[in-house]
Design an enzyme around this catalytic site. Structure first.
Site, PDB file in Angstrom:
ATOM      1  N   TYR A  11      -5.616   4.998  46.825  1.00 15.66           N
ATOM      2  CA  TYR A  11      -7.032   4.729  46.553  1.00 15.66           C
ATOM      3  C   TYR A  11      -7.470   3.453  47.298  1.00 15.66           C
ATOM      4  O   TYR A  11      -8.501   3.439  47.974  1.00 15.66           O
ATOM      5  CB  TYR A  11      -7.283   4.579  45.044  1.00 15.66           C
ATOM      6  CG  TYR A  11      -8.694   4.151  44.760  1.00 15.66           C
ATOM      7  CD1 TYR A  11      -9.737   5.061  44.779  1.00 15.66           C
ATOM      8  CD2 TYR A  11      -8.989   2.799  44.530  1.00 15.66           C
ATOM      9  CE1 TYR A  11     -11.046   4.660  44.570  1.00 15.66           C
ATOM     10  CE2 TYR A  11     -10.296   2.390  44.320  1.00 15.66           C
ATOM     11  CZ  TYR A  11     -11.317   3.323  44.341  1.00 15.66           C
ATOM     12  OH  TYR A  11     -12.616   2.912  44.154  1.00 15.66           O
ATOM     13  N   ARG A  38      -9.433  -8.263  38.432  1.00 17.69           N
ATOM     14  CA  ARG A  38     -10.501  -9.132  37.898  1.00 17.69           C
ATOM     15  C   ARG A  38     -11.585  -8.325  37.172  1.00 17.69           C
ATOM     16  O   ARG A  38     -12.125  -8.746  36.168  1.00 17.69           O
ATOM     17  CB  ARG A  38     -11.116  -9.917  39.063  1.00 17.69           C
ATOM     18  CG  ARG A  38     -12.202 -10.886  38.665  1.00 17.69           C
ATOM     19  CD  ARG A  38     -13.067 -11.260  39.853  1.00 17.69           C
ATOM     20  NE  ARG A  38     -13.668 -10.079  40.459  1.00 17.69           N
ATOM     21  CZ  ARG A  38     -14.249 -10.063  41.650  1.00 17.69           C
ATOM     22  NH1 ARG A  38     -14.292 -11.142  42.380  1.00 17.69           N
ATOM     23  NH2 ARG A  38     -14.779  -8.952  42.125  1.00 17.69           N
ATOM     24  N   ARG A  54     -15.440   3.405  34.147  1.00 17.32           N
ATOM     25  CA  ARG A  54     -14.415   3.712  35.139  1.00 17.32           C
ATOM     26  C   ARG A  54     -13.308   2.666  35.066  1.00 17.32           C
ATOM     27  O   ARG A  54     -13.458   1.639  34.393  1.00 17.32           O
ATOM     28  CB  ARG A  54     -15.016   3.745  36.538  1.00 17.32           C
ATOM     29  CG  ARG A  54     -15.698   2.454  36.881  1.00 17.32           C
ATOM     30  CD  ARG A  54     -16.423   2.508  38.194  1.00 17.32           C
ATOM     31  NE  ARG A  54     -16.928   1.163  38.463  1.00 17.32           N
ATOM     32  CZ  ARG A  54     -17.656   0.834  39.501  1.00 17.32           C
ATOM     33  NH1 ARG A  54     -17.991   1.735  40.386  1.00 17.32           N
ATOM     34  NH2 ARG A  54     -18.063  -0.400  39.676  1.00 17.32           N
ATOM     35  N   PHE A  88     -13.079 -15.583  59.724  1.00 16.44           N
ATOM     36  CA  PHE A  88     -13.597 -14.349  59.139  1.00 16.44           C
ATOM     37  C   PHE A  88     -12.490 -13.610  58.357  1.00 16.44           C
ATOM     38  O   PHE A  88     -12.728 -13.066  57.272  1.00 16.44           O
ATOM     39  CB  PHE A  88     -14.143 -13.461  60.267  1.00 16.44           C
ATOM     40  CG  PHE A  88     -14.520 -12.074  59.854  1.00 16.44           C
ATOM     41  CD1 PHE A  88     -15.693 -11.839  59.160  1.00 16.44           C
ATOM     42  CD2 PHE A  88     -13.707 -10.993  60.171  1.00 16.44           C
ATOM     43  CE1 PHE A  88     -16.044 -10.555  58.777  1.00 16.44           C
ATOM     44  CE2 PHE A  88     -14.049  -9.708  59.797  1.00 16.44           C
ATOM     45  CZ  PHE A  88     -15.227  -9.490  59.097  1.00 16.44           C
TER      46      PHE A  88
END
Ligand code: MG
Length: 444
Positions: A178, A225, A235, A295
């Site tokens: 997932y 978290r 969910r 980044f």
């Protein structure tokens, strides 16, 4: 006011916030000759959807800035379709499966989102995105199309997967798969874009585990978290293979008598996430161009800070936890060098260790995993060796030596910021003292 007080009570973070706001010069600006009105509109859309992410993207090297902006907006558009429960089932599946084909068109937009969908503007104004997308180098376009195809089809597969919809993620393997679809694929695409731009060594893409871990480390941290928020939304992404070792039903952790088991489960999930840290550090050591490095590094240092915050923290079971704004400022400034990133990881790993109780069922495993990472970090620098011992030139040691050259280039910039900050501070203090002096003269 609360935030100001919070900052004032953490002087290091206050200093970082002031430095970030007033003393730092951005690496690159979004305004150059190539900034068309459509591109400006894309930056506006980026700002609308994610302020924090927008700030980092806007400072990217011009070679990558536009393509990463568009990559982000296209995936955001896909997600806005996926998340919208008002879109009719078959239409949604069709849109998700064929979204990458829309990127071949010059004109396309979608007005079918519910009026209250947060990021619907990305789809209604998709034409601006398409205009700018076709200006990108074909190599960049191909990567973005391919990842959009894989992610759109992955989303459609999950919507159609009855077992997943009924029972959630079962095994740790399901959890990894997932996370691969929602984050690993992004790591895949970004790594290829970075290599095409020649901002990292080609070999970075040959080890799939490295870029996969970059995505999975972030995603798993968010999943841990967001326990409370996700359950409230009906969910959850915590894998049953782990939580069922503690309670028969995931929502049981909210009961006061099951809180301790909830903490043990959080710590178990943190242990699972920590398995990605060595890959993350290896990946970061391979990125050379400074704005690209920042980044990549900022989300990872925020993730380790968040992981330390959620570790053994009962608040996760009952509400939202978030790292302080000042901490974020500090992390942004410090993670500009690779050494800074390693120090941040080292600090938060110690923090996790300090909160680990002997009674925790994963006490031993967590200690072993953290020691493994610490040993790896020592191998990177080997700067605590006795004077007559030569460093062992392992692959990671050599990689970090190479990366350290880029770290050194940043030293003058950091010194200049410190100088500017001290100047501003001394001016403020002098003015205040001046006022105080005048005040005492008048009252004397
Ligand atoms: Mg979604």
């Amino acid at each position: 006011m609360g935030k100001l007080l919070q900052l004032a009570s953490h002087p290091i973070e206050l200093k970082a916030a002031l430095k970030l706001k007033f003393c730092r010069t951005p690496l690159f600006s979004i305004y150059d000759q190539s900034t068309s009105p459509y591109l400006l509109h894309c930056f506006e859309l980026l700002n609308l959807t994610s302020r924090s992410f927008a700030a980092v993207i806007r400072e990217l090297h011009p070679e990558l800035r536009n393509c990463i902006t568009l990559f982000y907006l296209i995936l955001r558009a896909l997600d806005t379709i996926e998340d919208d429960m008002s879109i009719e089932h078959d239409l949604k599946i069709d849109l998700l499966r064929h979204f990458h084909e829309k990127l071949l068109l010059t004109k396309w937009s979608f007005n079918g989102n519910a009026p209250d969908m947060k990021d619907r503007a990305v789809l209604t104004d998709f034409e601006s995105i398409l205009i700018e997308f076709h200006k990108l180098k074909p190599d960049y376009q191909d990567v973005i199309k391919e990842i959009t195809d894989k992610m759109g089809n992955g989303m459609a597969d999950y919507i159609l997967d009855e077992n997943y919809n009924l029972n959630g993620l079962q095994t740790v393997h399901d959890y990894d798969v997932y996370c691969h679809y929602v984050a690993g694929l992004v790591g895949d695409g970004l790594t290829r874009l970075i290599i095409i731009a020649k901002f990292a060594n080609k070999s970075l893409y040959s080890n799939e585990q490295l870029f996969e871990s970059m995505g999975l480390f972030l995603q798993k941290t968010n999943i841990i978290r967001d326990y409370n928020e996700d359950l409230a939304d009906g969910r959850s992404f915590w894998p049953k293979e782990i939580w069922s070792q503690y309670v028969p039903q995931l929502k049981d952790f909210m009961k006061p008598e099951k809180e301790q088991l909830g903490l043990e489960c959080i710590n178990h999930l943190v242990l699972n996430a920590l398995e990605h840290v060595i890959d993350v550090l290896t990946y970061l050591a391979s990125v050379h161009e400074q704005s690209t490095f920042q980044f990549c590094a900022i989300p990872q240092v925020m993730a380790i800070a968040t992981l330390a915050l959620v570790f053994n923290n009962r608040d996760v079971l009952h509400g939202n936890v978030k790292i302080r704004k000042g901490t974020t400022c500090y992390l942004i400034l410090k993670s500009r060098t690779f050494r800074g990133c390693v120090d941040i990881f080292d600090y938060y790993l110690r923090d996790i260790k300090s909160k680990l109780a002997v009674q925790d069922p994963n006490y031993l495993k967590l200690n072993i995993q953290i020691s493994k990472i610490e040993q790896f970090m020592e191998e990177m620098y080997q700067d605590k060796l006795p004077a007559n011992v030569k460093p062992n030139e392992t692959p990671i040691y050599l990689k970090v030596q190479e990366r350290s050259k880029y770290d050194d280039e940043l030293v003058p910039t950091q010194q200049e910021e410190e100088y500017k900050f001290n100047m501003v501070l001394s001016i403020i203090v002098s003015v205040l003292l001046g006022f105080y002096y005048i005040y005492t003269l008048h009252t004397a």
